[in-house]
Design a protein around this motif. Structure first.
Motif, PDB file in Angstrom:
ATOM      1  N   ARG A   1     -64.792 -22.664 -39.026  1.00  0.00           N
ATOM      2  CA  ARG A   1     -63.424 -23.150 -38.890  1.00  0.00           C
ATOM      3  C   ARG A   1     -62.933 -23.837 -40.382  1.00  0.00           C
ATOM      4  O   ARG A   1     -63.518 -24.564 -40.914  1.00  0.00           O
ATOM      5  CB  ARG A   1     -63.296 -24.544 -37.780  1.00  0.00           C
ATOM      6  CG  ARG A   1     -62.113 -24.618 -37.258  1.00  0.00           C
ATOM      7  CD  ARG A   1     -61.572 -25.883 -36.346  1.00  0.00           C
ATOM      8  NE  ARG A   1     -61.740 -26.830 -37.214  1.00  0.00           N
ATOM      9  CZ  ARG A   1     -62.778 -27.956 -36.930  1.00  0.00           C
ATOM     10  NH1 ARG A   1     -63.566 -27.812 -35.958  1.00  0.00           N
ATOM     11  NH2 ARG A   1     -62.483 -29.091 -37.628  1.00  0.00           N
TER      12      ARG A   1
ATOM     13  N   THR B   1     -68.801 -27.529 -36.910  1.00  0.00           N
ATOM     14  CA  THR B   1     -67.393 -27.764 -36.054  1.00  0.00           C
ATOM     15  C   THR B   1     -67.102 -29.097 -35.869  1.00  0.00           C
ATOM     16  O   THR B   1     -65.907 -29.593 -35.696  1.00  0.00           O
ATOM     17  CB  THR B   1     -67.932 -27.163 -34.716  1.00  0.00           C
ATOM     18  OG1 THR B   1     -68.739 -26.113 -34.822  1.00  0.00           O
ATOM     19  CG2 THR B   1     -67.029 -26.984 -33.946  1.00  0.00           C
ATOM     20  N   ASP B   2     -68.226 -30.054 -36.052  1.00  0.00           N
ATOM     21  CA  ASP B   2     -67.966 -31.466 -35.883  1.00  0.00           C
ATOM     22  C   ASP B   2     -67.694 -32.046 -37.253  1.00  0.00           C
ATOM     23  O   ASP B   2     -68.300 -32.688 -37.877  1.00  0.00           O
ATOM     24  CB  ASP B   2     -68.801 -32.243 -35.120  1.00  0.00           C
ATOM     25  CG  ASP B   2     -68.708 -33.940 -35.029  1.00  0.00           C
ATOM     26  OD1 ASP B   2     -67.457 -34.106 -35.327  1.00  0.00           O
ATOM     27  OD2 ASP B   2     -69.600 -34.356 -34.622  1.00  0.00           O
ATOM     28  N   ARG B   3     -66.422 -31.769 -37.623  1.00  0.00           N
ATOM     29  CA  ARG B   3     -66.027 -32.088 -39.010  1.00  0.00           C
ATOM     30  C   ARG B   3     -66.132 -33.685 -39.427  1.00  0.00           C
ATOM     31  O   ARG B   3     -66.427 -34.118 -40.389  1.00  0.00           O
ATOM     32  CB  ARG B   3     -64.700 -31.478 -39.415  1.00  0.00           C
ATOM     33  CG  ARG B   3     -64.154 -31.278 -40.929  1.00  0.00           C
ATOM     34  CD  ARG B   3     -65.037 -30.171 -41.614  1.00  0.00           C
ATOM     35  NE  ARG B   3     -65.571 -29.131 -40.725  1.00  0.00           N
ATOM     36  CZ  ARG B   3     -64.999 -28.025 -40.656  1.00  0.00           C
ATOM     37  NH1 ARG B   3     -63.570 -27.855 -41.366  1.00  0.00           N
ATOM     38  NH2 ARG B   3     -65.448 -26.811 -39.850  1.00  0.00           N
TER      39      ARG B   3
ATOM     40  N   SER C   1     -74.160 -18.486 -34.617  1.00  0.00           N
ATOM     41  CA  SER C   1     -74.435 -19.925 -35.146  1.00  0.00           C
ATOM     42  C   SER C   1     -74.882 -20.097 -36.613  1.00  0.00           C
ATOM     43  O   SER C   1     -75.621 -19.086 -37.051  1.00  0.00           O
ATOM     44  CB  SER C   1     -75.688 -20.450 -34.268  1.00  0.00           C
ATOM     45  OG  SER C   1     -76.917 -20.039 -34.648  1.00  0.00           O
TER      46      SER C   1
ATOM     47  N   ARG D   1     -65.976 -13.774 -38.760  1.00  0.00           N
ATOM     48  CA  ARG D   1     -66.931 -14.185 -37.987  1.00  0.00           C
ATOM     49  C   ARG D   1     -68.467 -13.638 -38.006  1.00  0.00           C
ATOM     50  O   ARG D   1     -69.517 -14.146 -38.332  1.00  0.00           O
ATOM     51  CB  ARG D   1     -66.566 -14.578 -36.604  1.00  0.00           C
ATOM     52  CG  ARG D   1     -67.385 -15.461 -35.854  1.00  0.00           C
ATOM     53  CD  ARG D   1     -66.673 -15.903 -34.719  1.00  0.00           C
ATOM     54  NE  ARG D   1     -66.894 -14.911 -33.641  1.00  0.00           N
ATOM     55  CZ  ARG D   1     -67.449 -15.120 -32.521  1.00  0.00           C
ATOM     56  NH1 ARG D   1     -67.932 -16.377 -32.204  1.00  0.00           N
ATOM     57  NH2 ARG D   1     -67.745 -14.436 -31.359  1.00  0.00           N
TER      58      ARG D   1
END
Ligand SMILES: C[S@@+](CC[C@H](N)C(=O)[O-])C[C@H]1O[C@@H](n2cnc3c(N)ncnc32)[C@H](O)[C@@H]1O
Length: 284
Positions: A200, A147-149, A15, A193
């Motif tokens: 991403r 992640t939540d672009r 994370s 990673r």
């Protein structure tokens, strides 16, 4: 407020918060004060002026003016925020999910006598700040970690006042990567990673779509892939210079992953898979 190191039992934790808490000190040696890529006029140029040039390109597009309030989303250790306050007389709130980052950025601003730069531990995709409370949203090489672009762009748009501007720069994807290729190159992606945390990459077209659906207008983009390529050689040179100190902080495996990641990224840049871009837009 997000936890700096989620209490999950999985190991290792990729994370962004946990990753940045772990790597921040070592990255000061590898990347310099600015935790972002450089834009080079000449490959022989030093890393410092090239990372400053990327900040300058963001500043130009942000159209800063004295007294404006800037939200710096993913502020790292505060070097860009301090420069904005020092050189442009703006007020900056820097946010990051990393507790180590907040402490380092707060110390940097105190050392430079900049009360106009403050830092808090918040998530850029759910920042909890009031609507229409900033004139500029500044997102410098942090969006690839969120992640939540769409959530990031929505939040930036929400906190901007009408007429406000967002400026963003980041690593981008420059072509579709077919599933079979993803599968064949999974070791390379795993190294990335491990070295940089879960990430991403989106295309500039995708960023344009996120900005548009967040209600932003006049979306413009710029691809600086070629100009950012020398960055990897500079990070390698910093690793060669500070290997023992970095080894003490990241361990043998961490150093090997970082070093290997440089070759992988260089190849991705050259073969047209990944690169670097800027996006800027206006809140109507
Ligand atoms: C590559 S560093 C860039 C730092 C800084 N903008 C600079 O240019 O020096 C990425 C930053 O994004 C932060 N970050 C990652 N995920 C985040 C999130 N969801 N919300 C806020 N910050 C985040 C990291 O903690 C780190 O500070």
């Amino acid at each position: 407020m997000p936890e700096s190191s989620p209490a999950g039992v999985e190991s290792p934790d990729f994370s962004p918060a946990a990753h940045y808490d772990k790597v921040t000190d070592a990255w000061g040696l590898l990347l310099g004060d600015n935790l972002h890529y450089g834009v080079f006029e000449d490959p022989a140029e030093d890393l410092g002026p090239a990372t400053d040039r990327l900040t300058s390109m963001m500043i130009e597009r942000a159209q800063l003016a004295s007294g404006l309030r800037v939200l710096d989303v993913g502020c790292g250790t505060g070097a860009p925020a301090c420069r904005l306050v020092e050189d442009h007389d703006v007020e900056v709130l820097g946010i990051t999910t990393s507790a180590v980052g907040v402490a380092a950025a707060t110390a940097r601003a105190a050392e430079r006598g900049l009360p106009g730069a403050t830092f808090e531990q918040r998530d850029g995709t759910a920042n909890g700040l009031p609507d229409a409370s900033f004139d500029r949203a500044w997102v410098m090489e942090s969006s690839h970690l969120m992640t939540d672009r769409q959530g990031l762009l929505d939040e930036c748009s929400r906190v901007l006042r009408p007429g406000g501007r967002i400026v963003l720069c980041d690593i981008i994807r420059r072509r579709e990567i077919p599933f079979l290729e993803l599968r064949d190159r999974r070791r390379e992606f795993a190294i990335l990673r491990a070295a940089y945390g879960a990430a991403r990459m989106d295309t500039l077209e995708q960023y344009t779509a996120y900005a548009t659906s967040a209600g932003l207008s006049d979306v413009q983009v710029l691809d600086v892939t070629a100009e950012s390529l020398p960055t990897f050689d500079k990070w390698q040179a910093n690793l060669d210079e500070h290997r023992d100190e970095v080894l003490a902080q990241l361990g043998q495996e961490g150093v090997e992953e970082f070093e290997e990641s440089l070759d992988i990224l260089r190849n991705f840049w050259v073969d047209g898979t990944l690169g670097y871009g800027l996006v800027w837009a206006t809140k109507p």
